[in-house]
Structure formats: C-alpha cells, structure tokens
Scaffold this active site. Sequence first.
Site, short mmCIF file in Angstrom:
data_model
loop_
_atom_site.label_atom_id
_atom_site.label_comp_id
_atom_site.label_asym_id
_atom_site.label_seq_id
_atom_site.Cartn_x
_atom_site.Cartn_y
_atom_site.Cartn_z
N GLY A 148 6.62 6.86 -1.06
CA GLY A 148 5.06 8.08 -0.40
C GLY A 148 5.52 8.76 -1.90
CB SER A 149 5.60 9.88 -5.19
OG SER A 149 4.77 8.52 -5.15
CE1 TYR A 179 4.96 4.63 3.25
CE2 TYR A 179 5.66 2.50 3.04
CZ TYR A 179 5.26 3.69 2.44
OH TYR A 179 5.13 4.03 1.38
CB SER A 211 6.98 3.71 -3.91
OG SER A 211 6.80 5.31 -4.51
CG PHE A 260 -5.13 2.36 -7.52
CD1 PHE A 260 -4.97 0.79 -7.01
CD2 PHE A 260 -6.47 2.45 -5.91
CE1 PHE A 260 -5.67 -0.03 -6.51
CE2 PHE A 260 -7.47 1.80 -6.09
CZ PHE A 260 -7.13 0.31 -5.65
CG ASP A 273 4.10 0.44 -10.12
OD1 ASP A 273 3.39 1.05 -10.89
OD2 ASP A 273 4.51 0.05 -9.77
N GLY A 304 1.40 -1.12 -3.42
CA GLY A 304 0.79 -1.00 -2.22
C GLY A 304 0.75 -2.24 -2.10
#
Lengths: 387, 383
Positions: free
Chosen positions: B114-115, B126, B190, B237, B288, B319
């Site tokens: 979720g950065s 999750y 992530s 994305f 990515d 993802g």
Amino acid sequence: MVLYDDSATLAGSCSGSGSSSSFSSKPPPMQQQQQQDIDDLLAGAGYKVRSSELRKVAHRLERLETAMVNSPADFSQLASDTIHYNPSDLASWVDSLLSEFAEPPTYPSEFIMDPVTNQTVANDVWTTTNPNMPQVHQNISYEQQSLNNQLTVVTAMEEDSGIRLVHMLMTCAECVQRGDFSLATSFLKDMQGLLTRVNTVCGIGKVAGHFIDALSRRIFQGIGGGSINGGSAFENEILYHHFYEACPYLKFAHFTANQAILEAFDGHDCVHVVDFNLMHGLQWPALIQALALRPGGPPLLRLTGIGPPSPDGRDSLREIGLRLAELARSVNVRFAFRGVAASRLEDVKPWMLQVNPKESVAVNSIMQLHRLLGSDSNLNSPIENGS
Amino acid sequence: MARSNEVNLNECKMVVPLNTWVLISNFKLAYNLLRRPDGTFNRHLAEFLDRKVPANANPVDGVFSFDVLIDRGTSLLCRIYRPATAEEPQPNVAELEKPVAAEVVPVIIFFHGGSFAHSSANSAIYDTLCRRLVGLCKAVVVSVNYRRAPENRYPCAYDDGWTALKWVNSRPWLQSQKDSKVHIYLAGDSSGGNIAHHVALRAIDSGIDVLGNILLNPMFGGQERTESEQRLDGKYFVTLRDRDWYWRAYLPEGEDRDHHACNPFGPNGRSLEGINFPKSLVVVAGFDLIQDWQLAYVDGLKKAGQEVKLLYMEQATIGFYLLPNNNHFHTVMDEISKFVGVLVHEAHVPVAFVISVLLSRVRVIERNNEIREAFCFLFETTE
C-alpha cells in the site's frame, strides 16, 4: 462529502460483510441467479462484479480515467465533494463518479445521458462522420439523440427545481420561525408548484414533499391556533419511535447523557435520576442495562419522570414506569419509579421530587431548558423569575 | 499521467487478465482521489473505500483467524492466521493460542503493501493473500497492521514491525517443538517488502533469528531517475509522480529519496558485509517501473556476500500475486513454499506457520464496553 454504504457495520472497522472467503452471506432467493455470475476472484478482494459485466466495468474505468486526466478541476471536486455509494458494487461506483464529470461522451457510438445539456456537443456527435456506421444506424442515432436531448432537458430542469426547492424550504422555515406566516404561505404555493416538476417518489422530491406538508401544517395551525400534535397519543408514540429509530440525534444525546450519568454514579449505591421530560422513557433501558453490568453490581436506582398529565384518563407516566420496572427486574436492578405530572416544567417544585439526602442525584434534561426562556418580551421568563 | 493515455491503457490491458485489470485500475483511480497535492491524505475516504473483512475464528477452507492487540501504547494490532487441524476442526476461543503442534512450524510475519499509506491487515485483498499463504505453506501467518503515512512517517512502520517481531519471538505457543524456538520469516509486498528488510536489519545482533526474508515487488527508490522508471512511467498502473508522492509522505520532511529507508544500498545506506542477515527471496515484476531499484537491492545483497534468490517475472505487473489467475502467481507461490520449507529438516508435514502480523491502528475503546452493549441493547429495544 457524503458517504453511503449499506454494508457498513456498527463497529466501523470492517466494511465488508460475512467471512473472508465469501463476500455476502445469505443472499435473498431472487438474487441467487445473479449471485452465481459474480466473479469469484474479485469477490475475494471485496468487490461484487458480474463476470458478464467485467468488460463494461473495464470500459467505464477507462473513461473515468480519461475524464480525470482531462478535467483536473472537476477531478479535485470529485475528490472532496462526491457522494460515494457502496464501493463494493464497482459498476455503480464507477458510474456515479463518471456522472460527476461534465465531460461529453467521447465515443460517438455510445448514447449516454449527459446531465449538462450541451446542445452544440450533441450536434457535433451527430455530425461526426463515422464511415463504419451504416446508414440505417445513423437514422436511429438521430432519433435516439433527440430523445436524449429531451431527456437531458428534463434532467437539467429536475436538478434545477430540486435545488430551488431546497432553498425555498429553508427560507420558508425561517419565515415560520419569525412568525411571518403570510410570506411563508406564498412560499408554500411556489414550492407546491415546483413539486410538480420533480419526481416525488424518491430523492429530493420525496423529502421536499414531506417537508412541505409539515410546514403547511405548522403554518395553518399557527394561524388558526390548535396544537401541533393533532394526532392521537398512540399515533404520536409510533411517530416518535420511528423518529428515534431513524435519526441518530436523539439517540446520541441519550447515549452521551447516560455515559455522563454512569460516570457520575460510579461508586454510589443509592442513585436517583430526575428526568425533566420522560416522553416515552427511551433513554432509560440503556442506563438500567449499563448499571446492571457495572463492576461491583448495580445500585438501587430511583427514577423520577416528569411529564404532562395524560389527556385521556390514562396514566402514561405510570405505564412507562411499569415497563421500565419490568426491565429492571429482568436484569436484577433494584428500581423504583415516580411520576410527576405537570403541564409546565416551572410548575414542578423541588419538594415534589422527594430527594433523599443520602442519595446521589442526576438531573437529566434533554431539550427542556430552552422552553423556560421567555418568548414574549413583555413577560418575564420563568428562569428570570427564579423558579 | 503521460500523454497518449489510450496507448497506455491498451498496453497494460493486454498483459493481465481482465479481472486483474479491473481490480488494479480501480485501486489506481481510487488512490488518485485520495492523494492530495499538498501531501495530505484523505484518510476518511480511504477507510471508507477500502474493502475490509473481519477475522473469523471459524475455519474457512481450513484457515481461521483472530486479531490480537500486541501493543497498547500504539494500538498495534495483528491478525493471526492458523490452519485448522484435523483434531480441532472448530477451535473455540480459549484455544486460539494453543501451542503449535509440529516439530518445525514456520511463522511468517507479513507486512501488507500500500506504499506505506494504503490498506490494512484487514483489507480483503491481504486477508485473502494471507489465507492462501497459510494453506500453501502450511504456516501460521501474522499480518501486521502497521501505522501508515502520511500521518505516521518513518520510522513508525519499522518500529511497529520490530515490535511485532519481538512479540512473535516471545510467544511460547509459536515455538516449534524441535528446538523450542520460533521459526520466523519476514514477508511483505511493496512497502511491506521494504519494511521486512528494515526489520530484519534491526534484528541483527538482537538475538532474534530471522530465518528468511520474502520480498514481493519491494518498494525501494532513489533520487536518480533510472531507465526502467522512465521507460515504464504510467504504462502499467503506476506513475513516477505517485511514487514520489508516497516517498514524500513516508520519509521525514526535508529528506530526499536517497534516505536509507528508501535506498538501502545508496549513498546513505549501511553496509551489510560480514553481517548475519537472513537469506532473501526477492520477486521482481518485469512491468514494475521501480525494478531497477529492486534489482539494485538484489545486487547490493549479493555484493555484501548475503544469500539472495531473485525471481524475475518478465510479464508480470504489480499486484499479480493478488489473484491466482496467472502463471506468475503460481510460480512465486511455489518458490515461497520451498523457501520456507527448506529449513524443515524433519520429514514431517512442513507446517509453516506464516504469521502475518498486520499492525493496525485501531481506535480501541477499552473501557465502556458495557456502555457499548447497552447502546446496542437500545437499538434492539422496541418499547
């Protein structure tokens, strides 16, 4: 920003429903059919999308992205001001966001209702040459387009009327508060006219319709005298219950008052609550329950309920007291109730409350004290009189 | 968003299944709404839009879960996932923390992605992923609900990860029977991958053994604009702008992306030579845009003489591991179970307990539970 989510739970920290591997538990029978078409994997991620609709949703997401990129001003508006519906219903969520944009349709082959009537845009769409479209198709598209125009005109007008209704309602209410009934009556006439132009089955039209009814009753009783509570006691009780269920305001006031009372009564064994307006006693079951559960056991609870004398020979205060006593007995809380009937709060004297010197007293007053302020500048208010 | 938006949208539609595309695009657009240009975050809307699921002590597909508050001071919650055993198909509340039964039980502490700003331990995506890990690795997963940016910047997430690690390590019921020690793995995707690295770093010389790190598309970066960032910006994305936003939200104010949290092998990084660092499994997705940083991370570990296995999934986007509808998913899951299973010396069922400790920031109303009950009673009363 208004949020609406029909799957939100009381606890608040979980907005999904059911266990983690199935998105919805116990769907009603008629939805079973649709349920089977739901994409499993997306369901595991918390989203309900029908497999058959995936492509359409994807398409809409693309359009939403394009719109977001092309109109950044609308976009920041979107971020702060939108009404968000159930996010699990992805198709509707994307659609509702899309409808927030004033962007005209970008694909000539799609017929989407544009909430903002833009005549010139519509013409462009019609006149855009699309060599792939057969002639027949174009004729149909013209009819569809003009129909769309009519529909969009209605939509715009409806929206406009809705907004004007809201403004008028506010102004009318202010007039009523000031006592300017003639002006309020003329507003009423205008509003009833506007009502004919909106959909009164749902949405703003429905709400406005009810408010207009209520205001007119208020106005004409204000002019002609008579009590606001025209209905029977039984009717009023039902209305009150509906109001209590539907609106959080009164419940919340009761909740916070009870919390304060509980804290104040901590450690005391003989407690006495004086309720300045018992109404239907809806505040007290929660307190009785909470006292029953408190560590160290419940105290002896006395409740003195003040209320107007019952018009039809019933002793409504006593009835409410009996119900509360029944509840208290069921949770083993020693309880005693006294009703004090008085038409005005200022008629109640301290000796009527029979306060015992050894007990702790809480006075509970929910929206009563303002009535003791003088409304007529000639008379002194009861508060000033020091009663 | 880069120019030729349509080209971008079409490209990424071709490499992922449609439902994955819908899911990730939905996240992308929703997240766009949440990030404000001034660096603040619309947390209320974020929590509203995030699809969450409750813990479930009743086994579903052989996995049950329960939430535990592991630090009152920070309201740190974690969700624990355990496999239901044959003997105890319906665990009751008293037995949630029953000692693990096998000789060797891997416990995986999982940090969700979720950065650093989005999602929670109880986010549906999750929760689903952790449940899969339990079934796959036959492990206990502890998912940590760490504090998020921008409200809580560096080093809060790492602090919470460290707290969770200490907590897991000190649970007697998580000790493997063979050596009465907890066999701990750290995992994350992530930002969670980034957290796993830094928690492992903190564990060095602490006496707590971390047996392995599993990093899925870990979030790293740096001041420099790498080739992959420029080539893939906006195409699959993710944009550089949003990456920058999240780093600005997480890193201390005034710091740039060469801060060691973001760039562990950069100018401000710490050398890992000669250090007892756990072995790592690093998964990098070919689409990515931050892969150059992830590959640099792997290089950094190698140069320091640390054991690392790189899984480069060429055609994968971010993802890809969320939905089991692609080959990359299955490849990676196999590798993870091997990675965790390899230390199981016994021929016993490699019941790896993957504990994803999700540190949650929850407003815990501890007292006044009676009041809440009374309140609920009020709703039910029909007077």
